[in-house]
Design a protein around this motif. Structure first.
Motif, PDB file in Angstrom:
ATOM      1  N   ASP A 213     140.653  58.881  43.591  1.00  0.00           N
ATOM      2  CA  ASP A 213     139.880  57.998  44.464  1.00  0.00           C
ATOM      3  C   ASP A 213     140.536  58.077  45.833  1.00  0.00           C
ATOM      4  O   ASP A 213     141.546  57.412  46.088  1.00  0.00           O
ATOM      5  CB  ASP A 213     139.895  56.562  43.922  1.00  0.00           C
ATOM      6  N   LYS A 216     140.816  54.747  48.023  1.00  0.00           N
ATOM      7  CA  LYS A 216     141.833  53.777  47.600  1.00  0.00           C
ATOM      8  C   LYS A 216     143.211  54.400  47.463  1.00  0.00           C
ATOM      9  O   LYS A 216     144.198  53.678  47.309  1.00  0.00           O
ATOM     10  CB  LYS A 216     141.415  53.149  46.270  1.00  0.00           C
ATOM     11  N   ASN A 231     149.434  55.121  42.368  1.00  0.00           N
ATOM     12  CA  ASN A 231     149.084  54.806  43.753  1.00  0.00           C
ATOM     13  C   ASN A 231     150.314  54.979  44.626  1.00  0.00           C
ATOM     14  O   ASN A 231     151.322  55.545  44.189  1.00  0.00           O
ATOM     15  CB  ASN A 231     148.498  53.400  43.870  1.00  0.00           C
TER      16      ASN A 231
END
Length: 271
Positions: A213, A216, A231
């Motif tokens: 993604d 994000k 992340n």
């Protein structure tokens, strides 16, 4: 590269950046046809229409799609194979020469021409959807280049003119060597030969899904029952129970539940 041509390349990369890396459709196609050649040709037949894909692809199908599309656009990409430790030809990517620079250079030799023009690495199979300028080895250049992508930063290391290394890392983790690419590239025939061989590798015995993604800065990776979410701050692993697999994987990786269930049933029958 002119801004117009670079925009064409970036737009194409953006177009495929939502595609999931997955081996489920590959497993289904092999089961359908009974041979790697048949499965590859079935895969090959849909490459110019992403919407007709069943939802994703592996490094071979995504790289082949880019190769075909860039060639149709007038570029001259090279297919390259990636080696990992003792595993040869386990990965693939593209090198895109700067055709605008090449057109303005008198090719005294292929070596001089190579030094006079920029080249870019395109590696959609490793979820790198940005054209990365390739460094030149010392003493012609810096020998390496760093790209602070999210959630995985990338370093390209060029020890010689003939080879280049891909290193990645993130969230304070040390950089790891992923692949080594002979930059000269391979022919279409050799590429398809390695593509055929990939249908019988060990990774085809269990589900592998990988999606980025970009908005994000989150990567989702699933293998052997475990989901890793990564992340900029780190990663977390969660075990997905068998009863929840189909719906959870469908929601996260944007694949049809029918495709997931079909592939999982094929794998279960092979045990």
């Amino acid at each position: 590269m002119t801004p117009e041509n670079m925009k064409k390349v970036v737009d194409l990369c953006n177009q495929i950046s939502n595609i999931t890396y997955e081996n489920l459709t590959k497993i289904i196609r092999l089961e359908q046809t009974g041979s790697a050649t048949g499965a590859r040709k079935l895969d090959d037949s849909d490459q110019n229409d992403i919407d007709s894909w069943m939802g994703g692809g592996t490094c071979f199908s995504m790289t082949w799609h880019l190769y075909q599309t860039l060639t149709d656009m007038g570029f001259k990409p090279r297919l390259v194979m990636g080696h990992k430790r003792k595993e040869r030809n386990i990965h693939c990517a593209l090198i895109l020469p700067d055709s605008d620079a090449e057109n303005n250079v008198t090719p005294l030799s292929s070596f001089v021409s190579r030094l006079s023009s920029n080249e870019y690495l395109l590696d959609p199979g490793y979820l790198i959807f940005d054209p990365l300028p390739m460094p030149l080895p010392q003493p012609f250049g810096t020998g390496e280049a760093f790209f602070p992508l999210s959630p995985n930063c990338v370093r390209l290391v060029r020890p010689t003119m003939e080879s280049m290394e891909l290193w990645t890392g993130g969230a304070g983790a040390p950089m790891k060597l992923r692949f080594e690419y002979p930059v000269e590239g391979v022919s279409v025939e050799e590429f398809k030969h390695h593509w055929n061989e990939s249908f019988y590798r060990e990774m085809m015995t269990y589900p592998v899904l990988n999606r980025l993604d970009r908005e994000k800065g989150v990567q989702y990776y699933y293998q052997k029952g475990n989901l890793v979410v990564r992340n900029a701050t780190g990663s977390k692993m969660t075990k997905i129970e068998p009863a929840d697999r189909v719906q959870t994987l469908s929601d996260i990786f944007k694949l049809s539940p029918d495709i997931i269930e079909r592939a999982l049933n094929i794998l279960e029958k092979r045990k």
